[in-house]
Design an enzyme around this catalytic site. Structure first.
Site, PDB file in Angstrom:
ATOM      1  N   GLY A   9       8.013   0.773  -4.780  1.00  0.00           N
ATOM      2  CA  GLY A   9       6.786   1.570  -4.964  1.00  0.00           C
ATOM      3  C   GLY A   9       7.092   2.783  -5.822  1.00  0.00           C
ATOM      4  O   GLY A   9       6.512   3.858  -5.655  1.00  0.00           O
ATOM      5  N   GLN A  13       2.517   8.020  -7.048  1.00  0.00           N
ATOM      6  CA  GLN A  13       2.506   9.482  -7.185  1.00  0.00           C
ATOM      7  C   GLN A  13       3.847  10.091  -6.759  1.00  0.00           C
ATOM      8  O   GLN A  13       4.430  10.892  -7.491  1.00  0.00           O
ATOM      9  CB  GLN A  13       1.369  10.077  -6.331  1.00  0.00           C
ATOM     10  CG  GLN A  13       1.184  11.571  -6.548  1.00  0.00           C
ATOM     11  CD  GLN A  13       0.458  12.255  -5.401  1.00  0.00           C
ATOM     12  OE1 GLN A  13       0.016  11.632  -4.433  1.00  0.00           O
ATOM     13  NE2 GLN A  13       0.334  13.570  -5.506  1.00  0.00           N
ATOM     14  N   ASP A  35       8.436  -1.920  -8.469  1.00  0.00           N
ATOM     15  CA  ASP A  35       7.015  -1.792  -8.124  1.00  0.00           C
ATOM     16  C   ASP A  35       6.352  -3.123  -8.510  1.00  0.00           C
ATOM     17  O   ASP A  35       6.974  -3.961  -9.158  1.00  0.00           O
ATOM     18  CB  ASP A  35       6.384  -0.627  -8.927  1.00  0.00           C
ATOM     19  CG  ASP A  35       5.146  -0.028  -8.248  1.00  0.00           C
ATOM     20  OD1 ASP A  35       5.209   1.131  -7.808  1.00  0.00           O
ATOM     21  OD2 ASP A  35       4.116  -0.733  -8.145  1.00  0.00           O
ATOM     22  N   ARG A  37       3.883  -3.067 -10.476  1.00  0.00           N
ATOM     23  CA  ARG A  37       3.357  -2.786 -11.815  1.00  0.00           C
ATOM     24  C   ARG A  37       4.341  -1.854 -12.528  1.00  0.00           C
ATOM     25  O   ARG A  37       5.188  -1.242 -11.877  1.00  0.00           O
ATOM     26  CB  ARG A  37       1.994  -2.101 -11.716  1.00  0.00           C
ATOM     27  CG  ARG A  37       2.115  -0.806 -10.909  1.00  0.00           C
ATOM     28  CD  ARG A  37       0.826  -0.041 -10.811  1.00  0.00           C
ATOM     29  NE  ARG A  37       0.979   1.090  -9.916  1.00  0.00           N
ATOM     30  CZ  ARG A  37       0.811   2.360 -10.262  1.00  0.00           C
ATOM     31  NH1 ARG A  37       0.486   2.680 -11.494  1.00  0.00           N
ATOM     32  NH2 ARG A  37       0.951   3.324  -9.379  1.00  0.00           N
ATOM     33  N   ASP A  53       7.315  -7.548  -5.449  1.00  0.00           N
ATOM     34  CA  ASP A  53       6.321  -7.331  -4.401  1.00  0.00           C
ATOM     35  C   ASP A  53       7.075  -6.972  -3.116  1.00  0.00           C
ATOM     36  O   ASP A  53       7.917  -7.750  -2.642  1.00  0.00           O
ATOM     37  CB  ASP A  53       5.513  -8.631  -4.224  1.00  0.00           C
ATOM     38  CG  ASP A  53       4.421  -8.488  -3.179  1.00  0.00           C
ATOM     39  OD1 ASP A  53       4.495  -7.561  -2.327  1.00  0.00           O
ATOM     40  OD2 ASP A  53       3.493  -9.308  -3.199  1.00  0.00           O
ATOM     41  N   TYR A 143      -4.817   3.123   8.079  1.00  0.00           N
ATOM     42  CA  TYR A 143      -3.597   3.710   7.532  1.00  0.00           C
ATOM     43  C   TYR A 143      -2.801   4.410   8.635  1.00  0.00           C
ATOM     44  O   TYR A 143      -1.587   4.200   8.779  1.00  0.00           O
ATOM     45  CB  TYR A 143      -4.025   4.701   6.449  1.00  0.00           C
ATOM     46  CG  TYR A 143      -2.928   5.489   5.786  1.00  0.00           C
ATOM     47  CD1 TYR A 143      -1.976   4.865   4.986  1.00  0.00           C
ATOM     48  CD2 TYR A 143      -2.869   6.874   5.924  1.00  0.00           C
ATOM     49  CE1 TYR A 143      -0.994   5.612   4.340  1.00  0.00           C
ATOM     50  CE2 TYR A 143      -1.897   7.625   5.283  1.00  0.00           C
ATOM     51  CZ  TYR A 143      -0.954   6.986   4.495  1.00  0.00           C
ATOM     52  OH  TYR A 143       0.013   7.717   3.858  1.00  0.00           O
ATOM     53  N   LYS A 147       0.927   3.628  10.105  1.00  0.00           N
ATOM     54  CA  LYS A 147       2.032   4.589  10.051  1.00  0.00           C
ATOM     55  C   LYS A 147       2.576   4.857  11.461  1.00  0.00           C
ATOM     56  O   LYS A 147       3.788   4.959  11.655  1.00  0.00           O
ATOM     57  CB  LYS A 147       1.571   5.904   9.401  1.00  0.00           C
ATOM     58  CG  LYS A 147       1.317   5.793   7.904  1.00  0.00           C
ATOM     59  CD  LYS A 147       2.595   5.535   7.112  1.00  0.00           C
ATOM     60  CE  LYS A 147       2.367   5.580   5.618  1.00  0.00           C
ATOM     61  NZ  LYS A 147       3.531   5.141   4.848  1.00  0.00           N
TER      62      LYS A 147
HETATM   63  P1  NAD Z   1       0.798   5.634  -4.438  1.00  0.00           P
HETATM   64  O1  NAD Z   1      -0.392   4.821  -4.039  1.00  0.00           O
HETATM   65  O2  NAD Z   1       0.642   6.646  -5.513  1.00  0.00           O
HETATM   66  O3  NAD Z   1       2.006   4.686  -4.819  1.00  0.00           O
HETATM   67  C1  NAD Z   1       2.297   3.514  -4.119  1.00  0.00           C
HETATM   68  C2  NAD Z   1       2.998   2.577  -5.088  1.00  0.00           C
HETATM   69  O4  NAD Z   1       3.248   1.358  -4.375  1.00  0.00           O
HETATM   70  C3  NAD Z   1       2.145   2.229  -6.315  1.00  0.00           C
HETATM   71  O5  NAD Z   1       2.876   2.445  -7.492  1.00  0.00           O
HETATM   72  C4  NAD Z   1       1.810   0.753  -6.120  1.00  0.00           C
HETATM   73  O6  NAD Z   1       1.759   0.020  -7.348  1.00  0.00           O
HETATM   74  C5  NAD Z   1       2.986   0.301  -5.275  1.00  0.00           C
HETATM   75  N1  NAD Z   1       2.673  -0.914  -4.524  1.00  0.00           N
HETATM   76  C6  NAD Z   1       1.505  -1.265  -3.954  1.00  0.00           C
HETATM   77  N2  NAD Z   1       1.609  -2.490  -3.407  1.00  0.00           N
HETATM   78  C7  NAD Z   1       2.873  -2.904  -3.636  1.00  0.00           C
HETATM   79  C8  NAD Z   1       3.585  -4.083  -3.333  1.00  0.00           C
HETATM   80  N3  NAD Z   1       3.012  -5.096  -2.667  1.00  0.00           N
HETATM   81  N4  NAD Z   1       4.873  -4.170  -3.722  1.00  0.00           N
HETATM   82  C9  NAD Z   1       5.480  -3.165  -4.423  1.00  0.00           C
HETATM   83  N5  NAD Z   1       4.844  -2.031  -4.756  1.00  0.00           N
HETATM   84  C10 NAD Z   1       3.553  -1.912  -4.360  1.00  0.00           C
HETATM   85  O7  NAD Z   1       1.346   6.339  -3.092  1.00  0.00           O
HETATM   86  P2  NAD Z   1       2.187   7.683  -2.959  1.00  0.00           P
HETATM   87  O8  NAD Z   1       1.205   8.783  -2.847  1.00  0.00           O
HETATM   88  O9  NAD Z   1       3.245   7.736  -3.973  1.00  0.00           O
HETATM   89  O10 NAD Z   1       2.801   7.469  -1.511  1.00  0.00           O
HETATM   90  C11 NAD Z   1       4.107   6.990  -1.291  1.00  0.00           C
HETATM   91  C12 NAD Z   1       4.345   6.913   0.206  1.00  0.00           C
HETATM   92  O11 NAD Z   1       4.151   8.211   0.790  1.00  0.00           O
HETATM   93  C13 NAD Z   1       3.387   5.972   0.946  1.00  0.00           C
HETATM   94  O12 NAD Z   1       4.057   5.358   2.009  1.00  0.00           O
HETATM   95  C14 NAD Z   1       2.352   6.909   1.503  1.00  0.00           C
HETATM   96  O13 NAD Z   1       1.750   6.374   2.650  1.00  0.00           O
HETATM   97  C15 NAD Z   1       3.173   8.136   1.818  1.00  0.00           C
HETATM   98  N6  NAD Z   1       2.377   9.363   1.862  1.00  0.00           N
HETATM   99  C16 NAD Z   1       1.817   9.879   0.733  1.00  0.00           C
HETATM  100  C17 NAD Z   1       1.065  11.052   0.816  1.00  0.00           C
HETATM  101  C18 NAD Z   1       0.446  11.673  -0.422  1.00  0.00           C
HETATM  102  O14 NAD Z   1      -0.235  12.716  -0.305  1.00  0.00           O
HETATM  103  N7  NAD Z   1       0.649  11.133  -1.606  1.00  0.00           N
HETATM  104  C19 NAD Z   1       0.868  11.699   2.053  1.00  0.00           C
HETATM  105  C20 NAD Z   1       1.423  11.123   3.194  1.00  0.00           C
HETATM  106  C21 NAD Z   1       2.204   9.967   3.083  1.00  0.00           C
END
Ligand code: NAD
Length: 319
Positions: A9, A13, A35, A37, A53, A143, A147
Site C-alpha cells: 500500500g 497518502q 501496491d 497501482r 494485491d 472500518y 481495525k
Molecule cells: P490510502 O487510501 O491513501 O492508501 C492505501 C493504499 O493501499 C493505496 O495506495 C491503495 O492503492 C492501496 N491498496 C488498496 N487496496 C489494495 C490491495 N488490495 N493491495 C495492495 N494495495 C492496495 O490510505 P492511507 O491514508 O495512506 O492509510 C494507510 C494506513 O493508515 C491504512 O491502514 C489506514 O487505515 C491507516 N490510517 C490512515 C489515516 C489517515 O488519516 N490517512 C488515519 C488512521 C489510520
C-alpha cells in the site's frame, strides 16, 4: 540492517511518504514498495516497486522471497468513508491482508510487522475527551470494526506465537504530497487546497466537530520510532494511542485566516458527520510517550504554515 523492508500500500497518502523516508534512512534498494497501482514519480523512480494485491498471499510471499524481506509495513486498507460504501470488500481487504502478514511472521518468514490502526476503533460509547489507551470500544463503522478486530489479532499473534508486531492508532493525518484516500478527516486537507485556489471552502463536517489530528511528518516519525524501539519497550501489542493536535473545522479555518485573511468557510455536513461524531475529540497517548518516548513536533500554526506553503508550491508547478 539484516533483511529488506516491504511496504504494502506504498502509493497511498501515508505509504508514499513512509517509503521515501525509509529509503532515506536505510538505502533505496533496501526498501521495496508495492501496491495494486503505480505511485507518484518520486516513489516509482527512487527504488524497487512491485504491483501486488495485498489479499493475494502467494504473490506477497513471492515478493518476500525474491527480495529477502524481513520487515513488512502493511499500509493497504479501505478507509472509513469508502468502507461504508463497500462493507464486505473493506472487511476482506482489511482483514485478509493482515492475516497473511501475521501468518508469515508466525512462520518466521519475516521478523517484524508494522500495521496501522486508527482512532476509528473507538465508538459512540467511548469517553470523548482524552480518550484513554484502555477504555470502552464499540466502533460503529465497518472500518472501525475491522481495525479493532485487527488489534485483537495483533495482540493474539504476539502473545501466542511471539510475533513482533507493532501498531499505532493514527489520528487524522494531514499532508499535501499525496491526496488522501477517502477518510473522515479529509476535510482538513481539502480546506488548504480550496483556501489557496478559491479562498473559500465548504466543510463536510460541522464547525464544532473536534477530532484528533497530526501532521504527516509526526506520523512518519512515530512509525519509524516505534519500529526502531527495542522489543521490550513495546508494552502494548494491540495498538498505541497516538496524539498531537485536536481541533474543529472552525478553529482550523481561523488558523488559515491568520495567513489568508479573506478566506471564507461554510458548513454542509454529509454522511461523514455521523462517523466523526462517533470518534473521540482528543486522545491520551501518555503510554506511547512513556514506553518509547513518543513526542510530536508540529503544533497548529506550524502545520498550517507547512500545508499552505506545500500546497501553493504544488499549485504553482501544476500551472
Ligand atoms: P490510502 O487510501 O491513501 O492508501 C492505501 C493504499 O493501499 C493505496 O495506495 C491503495 O492503492 C492501496 N491498496 C488498496 N487496496 C489494495 C490491495 N488490495 N493491495 C495492495 N494495495 C492496495 O490510505 P492511507 O491514508 O495512506 O492509510 C494507510 C494506513 O493508515 C491504512 O491502514 C489506514 O487505515 C491507516 N490510517 C490512515 C489515516 C489517515 O488519516 N490517512 C488515519 C488512521 C489510520
Amino acid at each position: 540492517m539484516a533483511g529488506k523492508i516491504l511496504i504494502i500500500g506504498a502509493c497511498g497518502q501515508i505509504g508514499t511518504e513512509l517509503t521515501l523516508k525509509l529509503r532515506d534512512l536505510y538505502g533505496n534498494d533496501r526498501v521495496v514498495a508495492s501496491d495494486i497501482r503505480e505511485g507518484n514519480e518520486e516513489l516509482m523512480n527512487s527504488g524497487p516497486f512491485e504491483i501486488a494485491d495485498a489479499t493475494d498471499a502467494p504473490v506477497i510471499e513471492s515478493i518476500i522471497d525474491k527480495y529477502g524481506i524481513s520487515k513488512v509495513y502493511l499500509m493497504a486498507a479501505m478507509l472509513s468513508a469508502t468502507a461504508e460504501k463497500a462493507p464486505m470488500k473493506a472487511w476482506n481487504l482489511n482483514m485478509d491482508s493482515l492475516f497473511h502478514i501475521l501468518n508469515f511472521a508466525k512462520d518466521k518468514k519475516i521478523e517484524k510487522v508494522f500495521w496501522p490502526s486508527s482512532i476509528a476503533v473507538f465508538g459512540p460509547t467511548t469517553p470523548k475527551n482524552d480518550t484513554p489507551q484502555t477504555t470502552i470500544m464499540e466502533p460503529s463503522t465497518v472500518y472501525g470494526i475491522s481495525k479493532q478486530t485487527g488489534e485483537r489479532w495483533c495482540e493474539y499473534f504476539h502473545d501466542k506465537y511471539g510475533v513482533d508486531v507493532r501498531s499505532l492508532r493514527y489520528p487524522g493525518i494531514i499532508s499535501y504530497k499525496t491526496l488522501p484516500g477517502g477518510g473522515t478527516t479529509d476535510y482538513a486537507i481539502e480546506i488548504f487546497h480550496e483556501a489557496l485556489k478559491n479562498k473559500a471552502y465548504t466543510s463536510f463536517l460541522a464547525e464544532d466537530t473536534g477530532l484528533p489530528m497530526m501532521y504527516m511528518d509526526d506520523a512518519i516519525k512515530a512509525t519509524v520510532d516505534i519500529m526502531k524501539a527495542p522489543s521490550e519497550k513495546i508494552k502494548v501489542r494491540s495498538s498505541y494511542n497516538l496524539s498531537a493536535l485536536s481541533f474543529t473545522p472552525k478553529v482550523l479555518a481561523e488558523a488559515i485566516q491568520k495567513e489568508i485573511p479573506d478566506f471564507k468557510i461554510s458548513y454542509d455536513p454529509d454522511f461523514r458527520q455521523k462517523i466523526a461524531d462517533s470518534w473521540p475529540s482528543s486522545i491520551d497517548d501518555s503510554e506511547a510517550r512513556k514506553d518509547w518516548q513518543w513526542k510530536h513536533d508540529f503544533d497548529m500554526q506550524s502545520l498550517v504554515k507547512e500545508m499552505l506553503s506545500g500546497v501553493s508550491e504544488q499549485l504553482n508547478t501544476a500551472k
